[in-house]
Motif scaffolding. Structure first.
Motif, PDB file in Angstrom:
ATOM      1  N   VAL A 194      24.156  25.036  -0.984  1.00 14.25           N
ATOM      2  CA  VAL A 194      23.613  26.193  -1.704  1.00 14.25           C
ATOM      3  C   VAL A 194      22.117  26.283  -1.410  1.00 14.25           C
ATOM      4  O   VAL A 194      21.334  25.469  -1.901  1.00 14.25           O
ATOM      5  N   ASP A 195      21.732  27.262  -0.597  1.00 14.80           N
ATOM      6  CA  ASP A 195      20.348  27.336  -0.139  1.00 14.80           C
ATOM      7  C   ASP A 195      19.566  28.423  -0.870  1.00 14.80           C
ATOM      8  O   ASP A 195      20.131  29.360  -1.423  1.00 14.80           O
ATOM      9  N   ALA A 196      18.244  28.272  -0.821  1.00 18.59           N
ATOM     10  CA  ALA A 196      17.334  29.249  -1.406  1.00 18.59           C
ATOM     11  C   ALA A 196      17.071  30.391  -0.424  1.00 18.59           C
ATOM     12  O   ALA A 196      17.411  30.319   0.753  1.00 18.59           O
ATOM     13  N   THR A 197      16.448  31.440  -0.931  1.00 15.79           N
ATOM     14  CA  THR A 197      16.043  32.573  -0.103  1.00 15.79           C
ATOM     15  C   THR A 197      14.560  32.850  -0.329  1.00 15.79           C
ATOM     16  O   THR A 197      13.943  32.311  -1.251  1.00 15.79           O
ATOM     17  N   GLY A 198      14.007  33.718   0.511  1.00  9.36           N
ATOM     18  CA  GLY A 198      12.652  34.217   0.286  1.00  9.36           C
ATOM     19  C   GLY A 198      11.551  33.317   0.807  1.00  9.36           C
ATOM     20  O   GLY A 198      11.794  32.288   1.451  1.00  9.36           O
ATOM     21  N   ASN A 199      10.316  33.716   0.509  1.00 11.59           N
ATOM     22  CA  ASN A 199       9.123  32.997   0.951  1.00 11.59           C
ATOM     23  C   ASN A 199       8.388  32.414  -0.242  1.00 11.59           C
ATOM     24  O   ASN A 199       8.249  33.074  -1.279  1.00 11.59           O
ATOM     25  N   THR A 200       7.928  31.177  -0.097  1.00 15.08           N
ATOM     26  CA  THR A 200       7.122  30.526  -1.124  1.00 15.08           C
ATOM     27  C   THR A 200       5.868  29.965  -0.462  1.00 15.08           C
ATOM     28  O   THR A 200       5.763  29.971   0.773  1.00 15.08           O
ATOM     29  N   PRO A 201       4.912  29.455  -1.234  1.00 16.84           N
ATOM     30  CA  PRO A 201       3.747  28.812  -0.622  1.00 16.84           C
ATOM     31  C   PRO A 201       4.103  27.586   0.224  1.00 16.84           C
ATOM     32  O   PRO A 201       3.273  27.123   1.009  1.00 16.84           O
ATOM     33  N   VAL A 202       5.324  27.078   0.080  1.00 12.61           N
ATOM     34  CA  VAL A 202       5.745  25.898   0.831  1.00 12.61           C
ATOM     35  C   VAL A 202       6.374  26.269   2.166  1.00 12.61           C
ATOM     36  O   VAL A 202       6.050  25.686   3.211  1.00 12.61           O
ATOM     37  N   ASP A 203       7.308  27.244   2.179  1.00  7.94           N
ATOM     38  CA  ASP A 203       8.049  27.553   3.407  1.00  7.94           C
ATOM     39  C   ASP A 203       8.801  28.881   3.252  1.00  7.94           C
ATOM     40  O   ASP A 203       8.727  29.524   2.208  1.00  7.94           O
ATOM     41  N   SER A 204       9.553  29.238   4.293  1.00  4.50           N
ATOM     42  CA  SER A 204      10.403  30.424   4.283  1.00  4.50           C
ATOM     43  C   SER A 204      11.858  29.995   4.332  1.00  4.50           C
ATOM     44  O   SER A 204      12.218  29.100   5.115  1.00  4.50           O
ATOM     45  N   TYR A 205      12.686  30.647   3.530  1.00  5.20           N
ATOM     46  CA  TYR A 205      14.085  30.273   3.403  1.00  5.20           C
ATOM     47  C   TYR A 205      14.971  31.478   3.681  1.00  5.20           C
ATOM     48  O   TYR A 205      14.709  32.578   3.212  1.00  5.20           O
ATOM     49  N   ALA A 206      16.018  31.243   4.436  1.00  8.15           N
ATOM     50  CA  ALA A 206      16.890  32.351   4.859  1.00  8.15           C
ATOM     51  C   ALA A 206      18.311  32.197   4.362  1.00  8.15           C
ATOM     52  O   ALA A 206      19.255  32.691   4.970  1.00  8.15           O
TER      53      ALA A 206
END
Length: 265
Positions: A194-206
């Motif tokens: 179960v993965d995350a989405t979007g952009n955070t100050p840490v990284d980008s998730y797809a």
């Protein structure tokens, strides 16, 4: 058993706002007949390997909020949060049943040292098998996927499916699918990533949340945006896979343990 992977982007360092948004997810999953919802790694705050914010115990807002919604909507849930621990917190996943009762708690054993997660967090030291409505589950978190040993140990515990909350970055998505399928086929069990989405100050998730069956076949795959991904977990398929192709009968654990001690010069 119908299950749901809640592939979402949480609100950065705001458990209150993320949990408010999660109410709609519980409502949707309940109406669709799902027995269990799983969220990404540290979903309520978004994953940060060095953050010391929003540290809480099981009486804190994240766990109590999940327990409340699980009971309200009669849906089990797996969530992940930053758990209070001295001297450093733990990255912890928790399983909760339909009545809002805690079934299991697992702290990430393999901290992501390339991102210095080990500087801010304490590694876990134990597994967390649990039974939910006749299915034997286990928990792992993100980077744990790269270490097959704990999945083999879960296999020995008779686990049918392992849920893996993650914040797996877009740049390494090719490894994401590789490891999920490999851990599933190796141990003849379901692996739910179960993965995350979007952009955070840490990284980008797809996103690209994936569920693989005991044969290593992808049975559910999400896209790159927020999505509720539904799939079936059937312990009979696990039983059939292990009966029809009993590969683990040829495991030589006693030999493996001795090989590293032998002088091969």
């Amino acid at each position: 058993m119908l299950c749901c992977s809640a592939q979402i982007c949480g609100v950065w360092e705001s458990p209150k706002k993320t949990l408010e948004a999660a109410e709609d997810i519980f409502d949707n999953a309940s109406k669709c007949g799902a027995a269990l919802i799983s969220f990404p790694e540290q979903f309520a705050t978004c994953w940060d390997p060095v953050s010391t914010k929003n540290i809480e115990d099981i009486t804190g807002p994240t766990v109590t909020g999940l327990c409340r919604m699980a009971k309200k909507y009669s849906v089990g849930v797996v969530g992940s949060f930053r758990e209070t621990c001295i001297p450093k917190p733990k990255n912890t996943a928790i399983a909760i049943d339909r009545n809002g009762e805690i079934l299991a708690k697992y702290s990430k054993i393999h901290l992501f040292t390339p991102g210095h997660e080990d500087y801010a967090f304490t590694p876990g030291t134990g597994l967390a098998p649990f039974t939910f409505e006749g299915v034997r589950f286990g928990l792992a978190i993100c980077y744990d996927l790269r270490f097959p040993e704990i999945f083999r140990l879960y296999r020995r515990e008779g686990v049918d499916a392992i849920i893996v909350p993650a914040a797996w970055p877009e740049s390494r998505l090719h490894h994401w699918e590789l490891f999920i399928r490999a851990r599933a086929a190796e141990n003849q069990m379901y692996i739910v990533g179960v993965d995350a989405t979007g952009n955070t100050p840490v990284d980008s998730y797809a996103g690209m949340s994936i569920t693989a069956d005991p044969y290593g076949t992808i049975i559910a795959r999400a896209g790159k945006e927020n999505e509720l991904l539904y799939y079936e977990i059937d312990p009979c398929i696990v039983e059939n896979a292990r009966r029809d192709f009993p590969v683990h009968n040829d495991n030589k654990e006693a030999l493996y343990a001795s090989l590293h001690r032998k002088d091969t010069r």
